[in-house]
Design a protein around this motif. Structure first.
Motif, PDB file in Angstrom:
ATOM      1  N   ASP A   1      -8.274  -0.750   1.615  1.00 48.61           N
ATOM      2  CA  ASP A   1      -9.017  -0.135   0.521  1.00 48.61           C
ATOM      3  C   ASP A   1      -9.457   1.277   0.878  1.00 48.61           C
ATOM      4  N   ARG A   2      -9.884   1.482   2.140  1.00 51.57           N
ATOM      5  CA  ARG A   2     -10.319   2.814   2.572  1.00 51.57           C
ATOM      6  C   ARG A   2      -9.140   3.789   2.621  1.00 51.57           C
ATOM      7  N   ILE A   3      -7.994   3.311   3.089  1.00 55.89           N
ATOM      8  CA  ILE A   3      -6.796   4.159   3.122  1.00 55.89           C
ATOM      9  C   ILE A   3      -6.398   4.548   1.702  1.00 55.89           C
ATOM     10  N   SER A   4      -6.453   3.588   0.801  1.00 56.56           N
ATOM     11  CA  SER A   4      -6.129   3.850  -0.603  1.00 56.56           C
ATOM     12  C   SER A   4      -7.049   4.923  -1.177  1.00 56.56           C
ATOM     13  N   HIS A   5      -8.336   4.852  -0.847  1.00 60.84           N
ATOM     14  CA  HIS A   5      -9.313   5.834  -1.352  1.00 60.84           C
ATOM     15  C   HIS A   5      -8.973   7.235  -0.842  1.00 60.84           C
TER      16      HIS A   5
ATOM     17  N   GLY B   1      -5.838   6.778  -4.360  1.00 60.15           N
ATOM     18  CA  GLY B   1      -5.756   5.511  -5.082  1.00 60.15           C
ATOM     19  C   GLY B   1      -4.442   4.775  -4.935  1.00 60.15           C
ATOM     20  N   ILE B   2      -3.502   5.287  -4.108  1.00 56.81           N
ATOM     21  CA  ILE B   2      -2.236   4.585  -3.885  1.00 56.81           C
ATOM     22  C   ILE B   2      -2.519   3.243  -3.205  1.00 56.81           C
ATOM     23  N   GLN B   3      -1.862   2.180  -3.622  1.00 54.70           N
ATOM     24  CA  GLN B   3      -2.124   0.833  -3.108  1.00 54.70           C
ATOM     25  C   GLN B   3      -1.308   0.561  -1.842  1.00 54.70           C
TER      26      GLN B   3
ATOM     27  N   TYR C   1      -5.513   4.930   9.581  1.00 59.57           N
ATOM     28  CA  TYR C   1      -6.770   5.297   8.917  1.00 59.57           C
ATOM     29  C   TYR C   1      -7.486   6.414   9.694  1.00 59.57           C
ATOM     30  N   ASN C   2      -7.536   6.282  11.010  1.00 60.37           N
ATOM     31  CA  ASN C   2      -8.185   7.313  11.838  1.00 60.37           C
ATOM     32  C   ASN C   2      -7.464   8.644  11.741  1.00 60.37           C
TER      33      ASN C   2
ATOM     34  N   ARG D   1      -8.274  14.842   6.743  1.00 59.42           N
ATOM     35  CA  ARG D   1      -8.980  15.125   5.488  1.00 59.42           C
ATOM     36  C   ARG D   1      -8.040  15.716   4.421  1.00 59.42           C
ATOM     37  N   LEU D   2      -7.023  14.950   4.060  1.00 65.12           N
ATOM     38  CA  LEU D   2      -6.053  15.402   3.051  1.00 65.12           C
ATOM     39  C   LEU D   2      -6.738  15.544   1.688  1.00 65.12           C
ATOM     40  N   PRO D   3      -6.479  16.645   0.993  1.00 68.90           N
ATOM     41  CA  PRO D   3      -7.171  16.908  -0.285  1.00 68.90           C
ATOM     42  C   PRO D   3      -6.486  16.239  -1.479  1.00 68.90           C
ATOM     43  N   PHE D   4      -6.395  14.909  -1.485  1.00 67.60           N
ATOM     44  CA  PHE D   4      -5.849  14.214  -2.657  1.00 67.60           C
ATOM     45  C   PHE D   4      -6.938  14.071  -3.714  1.00 67.60           C
ATOM     46  N   HIS D   5      -6.581  14.318  -4.961  1.00 67.86           N
ATOM     47  CA  HIS D   5      -7.539  14.138  -6.050  1.00 67.86           C
ATOM     48  C   HIS D   5      -7.798  12.640  -6.229  1.00 67.86           C
ATOM     49  N   PRO D   6      -9.052  12.232  -6.360  1.00 70.33           N
ATOM     50  CA  PRO D   6      -9.365  10.809  -6.520  1.00 70.33           C
ATOM     51  C   PRO D   6      -8.571  10.162  -7.668  1.00 70.33           C
ATOM     52  N   ARG D   7      -7.953   9.029  -7.376  1.00 72.72           N
ATOM     53  CA  ARG D   7      -7.204   8.206  -8.334  1.00 72.72           C
ATOM     54  C   ARG D   7      -5.973   8.899  -8.914  1.00 72.72           C
ATOM     55  N   SER D   8      -5.576  10.037  -8.360  1.00 76.62           N
ATOM     56  CA  SER D   8      -4.400  10.753  -8.888  1.00 76.62           C
ATOM     57  C   SER D   8      -3.105   9.980  -8.629  1.00 76.62           C
ATOM     58  N   LEU D   9      -3.112   9.103  -7.625  1.00 82.05           N
ATOM     59  CA  LEU D   9      -1.914   8.330  -7.291  1.00 82.05           C
ATOM     60  C   LEU D   9      -2.084   6.845  -7.631  1.00 82.05           C
ATOM     61  N   ARG D  10      -3.040   6.561  -8.470  1.00 78.06           N
ATOM     62  CA  ARG D  10      -3.287   5.170  -8.848  1.00 78.06           C
ATOM     63  C   ARG D  10      -2.058   4.589  -9.551  1.00 78.06           C
ATOM     64  N   GLY D  11      -1.710   3.360  -9.214  1.00 79.03           N
ATOM     65  CA  GLY D  11      -0.522   2.715  -9.779  1.00 79.03           C
ATOM     66  C   GLY D  11       0.681   2.791  -8.869  1.00 79.03           C
TER      67      GLY D  11
END
Length: 485
Positions: free
Chosen positions: A310-314, A318-320, A344-345, A351-361
């Motif tokens: 879940d933390r990696i996805s965040h 949002g990628i699963q 995860y570490n 600190r990759l700048p992915f927009h929250p939930r931009s990769l959801r699904g």
């Protein structure tokens, strides 16, 4: 008549000399093939389930071929097409380095139509670009006397009328014909249907016993399912269930922790990354009991694993993060947790700048034996745990739209595959139609579509497995390559 009798006797004597001068014992053949076995042994492909399964099945067929060569008077030799994944080694890396994949192995296919052990050993080694020098050093008759060498270097060629008169088969003509003729589905079924039916009938009582044992144990332990990682025979599977049944009688209290779980008989004991309880088939009841006792601790680790996913996805928009049992190595829960923790570490530090939930699904799986990210045809990203974060970010963003399209196509493909399997099973009155994990949905769909255009009465009541080669399994299942001719 006397003339032909003399020639027949002479041919028999000379053929014995030739055979002796080229003879290898079974033990000699095993020694000569050691470099080959080291390069293809399935135990070295633990992180590559597809390649491991191909090598396992090809080794079974090769062993059958070698056994037939050692049977006295055995004459019926059919060309055998084999495919192996060969590991890179010091001796072949310089000659074939360009053909090796990033994972350190390459696919090699060859056809055996040899009639003695020595020729077979040399053909195998040469096909895999392995040295044959050690074969000459074996303590066998592979280096004959000068007289025998003269015979070998000057083979007798009888006139074609000799074979017509005596009724003997012309070995050169047989070999040429074998090399010209490509195995077709119809011809192979013609040759193997009777053998498969015989084996299937013999296995039916054991199949019923297996289903009974599986149902009783699943009900008694309230299991979700009982499965096997590898394609063991029915008798072997029954033996494993009997063993589990004895443990249930002896120590019923230790099995209360498996309620609702899936049991998998495999090579080692523990809990898999998917949360299934693994029972090593070589382990004794004591080891199984220890696993059952420790299950509560495993379930705690599984919760921590889900939190890490879940933390990696965040962190990745949002990628699963998923684990696909059919496409990935059978990792233990501890091994998979370590991979997740390491990845995860690395993400936290970058600190990759992915927009929250931009990769959801979207979906991704972690792989420990790759160095570059890739996109699978089924739509999920295959991400190495050692992947450079900047490369990872660029790749995911660049391939996101294609991934979504693949995922949508995956749903359609799975539905099409299921419908084609049902239609094919009904048309040919099959008892069962299934595929090996190494066969993709695209390949299965292509195979079924072409099957449905044929009339195959041979298949009624049979178990048909779509694979990469032709074979009759020990319990009567028919294996055909997905790209059959």
């Amino acid at each position: 008549t006397f003339y032909y009798f003399v020639r027949l006797c002479l041919e028999k004597i000379l053929s014995q000399c030739i055979l002796q001068s080229r003879s290898l014992s079974g033990a000699d053949a095993v020694n000569a093939l050691r470099p080959f076995y080291f390069a293809v042994h399935p135990d070295f492909f633990g992180q590559h389930p597809k390649e491991r399964e191909v090598n396992e099945n090809s080794l079974k067929r090769l062993n059958g071929y070698l056994e037939n060569l050692q049977k006295p008077g055995f004459r019926s030799f059919k060309p055998t097409r084999l495919t192996f994944y060969v590991r890179e080694s010091e001796q072949n890396s310089s000659t074939a380095q360009e053909s090796f994949s990033a994972s350190g192995f390459r696919a090699v296919s060859f056809t055996l139509c040899t009639r003695d052990l020595l020729s077979t050993v040399l053909a195998i080694l040469n096909s895999c670009s392995l040295s044959t020098e050690h074969v000459q050093g074996l303590n066998v008759n592979s280096q004959p006397h000068k007289e025998a060498k003269a015979v070998l270097n000057r083979p007798i060629k009888w006139d074609k009328t000799y074979y017509s008169f005596t009724g003997f088969k012309d070995p050169e003509e047989e070999l040429e014909q074998a090399q010209r003729v490509e195995t077709t589905l119809i011809s192979w079924l013609d040759d193997n249907e009777a053998n498969a039916v015989k084996k299937l009938k013999k296995s039916l009582p054991l199949r019923e016993e297996l289903e009974r044992l599986k149902f009783e144990l699943s009900h008694q332990l309230q299991l979700s399912d009982i499965r096997w990682q590898r394609s063991w025979g029915i008798a072997h599977r029954c033996s494993q269930l009997h063993s589990l049944g004895r443990l249930v009688q002896q120590r019923p209290e230790v099995l209360k922790n498996v309620k609702g779980r899936t049991l998998i008989f495999t090579d080692r004991s523990g809990v898999s990354a998917a949360g299934h309880v693994m029972l090593g088939t070589m382990d004794v009841h004591h080891h199984w009991t220890k696993i059952f006792d420790r299950l509560p601790n495993y379930y705690k680790l599984q919760k921590r694993m889900l939190f890490l996913e879940d933390r990696i996805s965040h962190l990745l928009g949002g990628i699963q993060v998923i684990y696909i049992e059919e496409l990935q190595p059978l990792l233990t829960l501890e091994e998979y947790y370590d991979n997740l923790d390491s990845f995860y570490n690395k993400l936290l530090d970058s600190r990759l700048p992915f927009h929250p939930r931009s990769l959801r699904g979207l979906q991704m799986i972690l792989e420990s034996d790759r160095y570059a990210p890739s996109l699978h045809e089924l739509g999920h990203f295959m991400i190495p745990t050692v992947c450079d974060p900047a490369t990872l970010q660029w790749f995911i963003i660049a391939k996101a739209q294609e991934a979504r399209e693949n995922l949508k196509r995956k749903e359609e493909m799975m539905l099409t595959e299921k419908e084609l399997i049902a239609t094919s099973t009904e048309k040919f009155s099959l008892d069962r139609l299934y595929k090996e994990p190494s066969v993709s949905s695209t390949q299965m769909i292509d195979c079924c579509k072409r099957l449905l255009q044929e009339s195959l009465p041979y298949l009624q009541g049979m178990h048909l497995c779509v694979s990469h080669f032709y074979s009759v399994l020990q319990d009567g299942d028919l294996c055909i390559p997905w790209n059959w001719k």
